[in-house]
Design an enzyme around this catalytic site. Structure first.
Site, PDB file in Angstrom:
ATOM      1  N   HIS A 146      52.668  66.636  77.378  1.00 16.15           N
ATOM      2  CA  HIS A 146      51.370  67.190  76.974  1.00 16.15           C
ATOM      3  C   HIS A 146      50.769  66.328  75.878  1.00 16.15           C
ATOM      4  O   HIS A 146      51.438  65.484  75.276  1.00 16.15           O
ATOM      5  CB  HIS A 146      51.535  68.634  76.487  1.00 16.15           C
ATOM      6  CG  HIS A 146      52.544  68.798  75.385  1.00 16.15           C
ATOM      7  ND1 HIS A 146      53.906  68.712  75.614  1.00 16.15           N
ATOM      8  CD2 HIS A 146      52.412  69.022  74.051  1.00 16.15           C
ATOM      9  CE1 HIS A 146      54.552  68.887  74.480  1.00 16.15           C
ATOM     10  NE2 HIS A 146      53.677  69.066  73.498  1.00 16.15           N
ATOM     11  N   GLU A 169      57.309  74.723  72.898  1.00 20.62           N
ATOM     12  CA  GLU A 169      56.268  74.711  71.849  1.00 20.62           C
ATOM     13  C   GLU A 169      55.275  75.845  72.084  1.00 20.62           C
ATOM     14  O   GLU A 169      54.636  75.911  73.130  1.00 20.62           O
ATOM     15  CB  GLU A 169      55.551  73.358  71.892  1.00 20.62           C
ATOM     16  CG  GLU A 169      54.327  73.254  71.000  1.00 20.62           C
ATOM     17  CD  GLU A 169      53.687  71.873  71.103  1.00 20.62           C
ATOM     18  OE1 GLU A 169      54.395  70.872  70.890  1.00 20.62           O
ATOM     19  OE2 GLU A 169      52.486  71.791  71.428  1.00 20.62           O
ATOM     20  N   ARG A 202      46.775  63.819  69.261  1.00 15.73           N
ATOM     21  CA  ARG A 202      48.232  63.838  69.110  1.00 15.73           C
ATOM     22  C   ARG A 202      48.764  63.283  70.415  1.00 15.73           C
ATOM     23  O   ARG A 202      48.575  63.864  71.472  1.00 15.73           O
ATOM     24  CB  ARG A 202      48.720  65.269  68.850  1.00 15.73           C
ATOM     25  CG  ARG A 202      50.236  65.480  68.983  1.00 15.73           C
ATOM     26  CD  ARG A 202      51.021  64.699  67.954  1.00 15.73           C
ATOM     27  NE  ARG A 202      52.441  65.075  67.960  1.00 15.73           N
ATOM     28  CZ  ARG A 202      53.384  64.460  68.665  1.00 15.73           C
ATOM     29  NH1 ARG A 202      53.082  63.439  69.440  1.00 15.73           N
ATOM     30  NH2 ARG A 202      54.643  64.874  68.584  1.00 15.73           N
ATOM     31  N   GLU A 257      58.917  67.262  64.205  1.00 16.95           N
ATOM     32  CA  GLU A 257      57.679  66.684  64.736  1.00 16.95           C
ATOM     33  C   GLU A 257      57.759  65.157  64.761  1.00 16.95           C
ATOM     34  O   GLU A 257      57.066  64.504  65.536  1.00 16.95           O
ATOM     35  CB  GLU A 257      56.515  67.161  63.850  1.00 16.95           C
ATOM     36  CG  GLU A 257      55.150  66.650  64.205  1.00 16.95           C
ATOM     37  CD  GLU A 257      54.681  67.045  65.601  1.00 16.95           C
ATOM     38  OE1 GLU A 257      55.177  68.028  66.163  1.00 16.95           O
ATOM     39  OE2 GLU A 257      53.812  66.338  66.123  1.00 16.95           O
ATOM     40  N   HIS A 297      53.268  63.214  74.842  1.00 18.07           N
ATOM     41  CA  HIS A 297      54.682  63.285  74.460  1.00 18.07           C
ATOM     42  C   HIS A 297      55.351  64.482  75.114  1.00 18.07           C
ATOM     43  O   HIS A 297      54.698  65.311  75.749  1.00 18.07           O
ATOM     44  CB  HIS A 297      54.789  63.416  72.931  1.00 18.07           C
ATOM     45  CG  HIS A 297      54.334  64.754  72.427  1.00 18.07           C
ATOM     46  ND1 HIS A 297      53.008  65.108  72.344  1.00 18.07           N
ATOM     47  CD2 HIS A 297      55.026  65.851  72.004  1.00 18.07           C
ATOM     48  CE1 HIS A 297      52.902  66.345  71.885  1.00 18.07           C
ATOM     49  NE2 HIS A 297      54.110  66.822  71.669  1.00 18.07           N
ATOM     50  N   HIS A 337      59.238  67.055  74.349  1.00 18.36           N
ATOM     51  CA  HIS A 337      60.363  67.275  73.426  1.00 18.36           C
ATOM     52  C   HIS A 337      61.396  68.195  74.039  1.00 18.36           C
ATOM     53  O   HIS A 337      61.174  68.780  75.104  1.00 18.36           O
ATOM     54  CB  HIS A 337      59.907  67.787  72.060  1.00 18.36           C
ATOM     55  CG  HIS A 337      58.624  68.539  72.076  1.00 18.36           C
ATOM     56  ND1 HIS A 337      58.508  69.791  72.582  1.00 18.36           N
ATOM     57  CD2 HIS A 337      57.374  68.176  71.663  1.00 18.36           C
ATOM     58  CE1 HIS A 337      57.252  70.195  72.459  1.00 18.36           C
ATOM     59  NE2 HIS A 337      56.532  69.245  71.926  1.00 18.36           N
TER      60      HIS A 337
HETATM   61 MN    MN Z   1      54.405  68.942  71.435  1.00 15.91          MN
END
Ligand code: MN
Ligand code: MN
Length: 378
Positions: free
Chosen positions: A139, A100, A91, A161, A94, A96
């Protein structure tokens, strides 16, 4: 379990047969919705949505699906993601706008974090382990050998997401001469950066943790962003076990959790949470929950594996195992310290004459009041 055609919305003289059309499988999964307890009343909003009804975003070697305020409108304060990453699958790096919280469901996974103090944290996690990444902190996540599946919970129901800030998109959307100046070398060296996001993509399974840690500065954060919750023993109760995972054990977290195994016939007792909303993920078994709000509103829901439930802060509720297997559920709270108020404990700690004056209880009922903590009963 009842055959679905045996289940009819009839309670004494109330109700009548349903001649169809019917979605029999849904009726069977939601017996307390199709035939509610007589105590249900009023307009509590919907507090259930299943990941099985959420759009699944398929990517090369993985997938992700989300239950946000768009799926479950009452859950304005928290959203959840269920994600699978095969061996080595990443993943993308990124960040946000939301914090999280993560709980590992299956397999092994590596989290990589760099924070605003240039502290570095790389760790490998397995089922029952957790991480917490504050808003704005970059992360990435990578599946280890055998892959991984995990649950993410965010502290805002509007999270998506599909709308995170990605390293590929940040660099793709800056003028090339700015990229060149930023790194002090010619733009030609950045000619091959992707023009759009990678999001979830295949890579080789990474080197062992100690090898990777040795490649980076030894600059751990004061409080690690991961916690190996699988090593904490749960508290036993007569109807099951419960494990609180909050900032007491895991100082980096701003969100708390209660992980419960409720035996057949067992029940998470009547209670509420004074300071937090509750976002639920059901992992095994079959449950029902009734939620109470002022004035005289109550609605009962059923939950199966893969379902999400939500309880707005301060509303009264219980979770009952109505199946014949262990009910495993994780409750996530948008507060760093777990807190609840037990109806039974409240009554036991109130002058007995006052309780009798309210509720007309007999001696047996008064003796059933418990001073000690009783999270799960049977
Ligand atoms: Mn994340
Ligand atoms: Mn609760």
């Amino acid at each position: 379990m009842q055959k679905p055609t045996d289940l009819q919305p009839i309670r004494g003289s109330m109700g009548a047969t349903d001649l169809g059309p019917r979605n029999l499988l849904l009726d069977q999964q939601n017996p307390d919705v199709f035939l509610p307890p007589a105590t249900d009343i009023g307009s509590i909003p919907n507090l259930k949505f299943s990941f099985g009804m959420a759009h699944n975003r398929l990517e090369d070697g993985g997938w992700a699906r989300e239950v946000t305020v768009r799926e479950l409108p009452a859950a304005t304060t928290m959203a959840g993601v269920n994600m699978k990453l095969d061996s080595g699958v990443v993943r993308e790096l990124h960040w946000h706008k939301e914090a999280e919280w993560a709980y590992i469901l299956q397999g092994q996974v590596r989290l990589t974090v760099v924070d605003q103090d240039r502290c570095v944290w790389v760790d490998d996690l397995g089922p029952g382990d957790l991480w917490f990444v504050p808003a704005g902190i970059p992360h990435s996540i990578q599946g280890l050998e055998g892959g991984t599946e995990f649950l993410l919970v965010f502290d805002d129901g509007n999270f998506s997401e599909n709308e995170t800030l990605l390293i590929t998109e940040f660099m793709a959307h800056m003028p090339p001469e700015v990229i060149a100046k930023n790194f002090g070398i010619s733009a030609a060296h950045f000619a091959n950066i992707p023009k759009s996001e990678k999001y979830i993509f295949r890579m080789p399974v990474p080197e062992p943790l100690e090898t990777v840690r040795a490649q980076l500065p030894a600059a751990p954060p004061k409080y690690p962003y991961t916690w190996h919750g699988s090593s904490k023993q749960p508290q036993p109760y007569p109807g099951g076990t419960a494990k609180v995972i909050d900032a007491g054990d895991f100082p980096a977290t701003a969100m708390a959790a209660l992980v419960m195994d409720i035996e057949p016939g067992g029940m998470r007792e009547l209670h509420w949470h004074p300071d937090a909303d509750e976002w639920q993920f059901y992992m095994t078994g079959q449950a029902r929950m009734t939620v109470f709000d002022a004035t005289a509103k109550a609605r009962t829901f059923n939950y199966n594996p893969g379902d999400v439930g939500f309880v707005p802060r301060t509303l009264g509720h219980y979770i009952e195992n109505i199946g014949d297997t262990v009910l495993k559920v994780v409750n996530v709270f948008n507060t760093p310290r777990y807190q609840d108020v037990s109806l039974n404990n409240w009554m036991a700690l109130t002058p007995p004459a006052l309780i009798r004056g309210h509720l007309n209880l007999d001696d047996t009922a008064m003796k059933a009041l418990r001073l000690e903590r009783s999270t799960i009963v049977r």
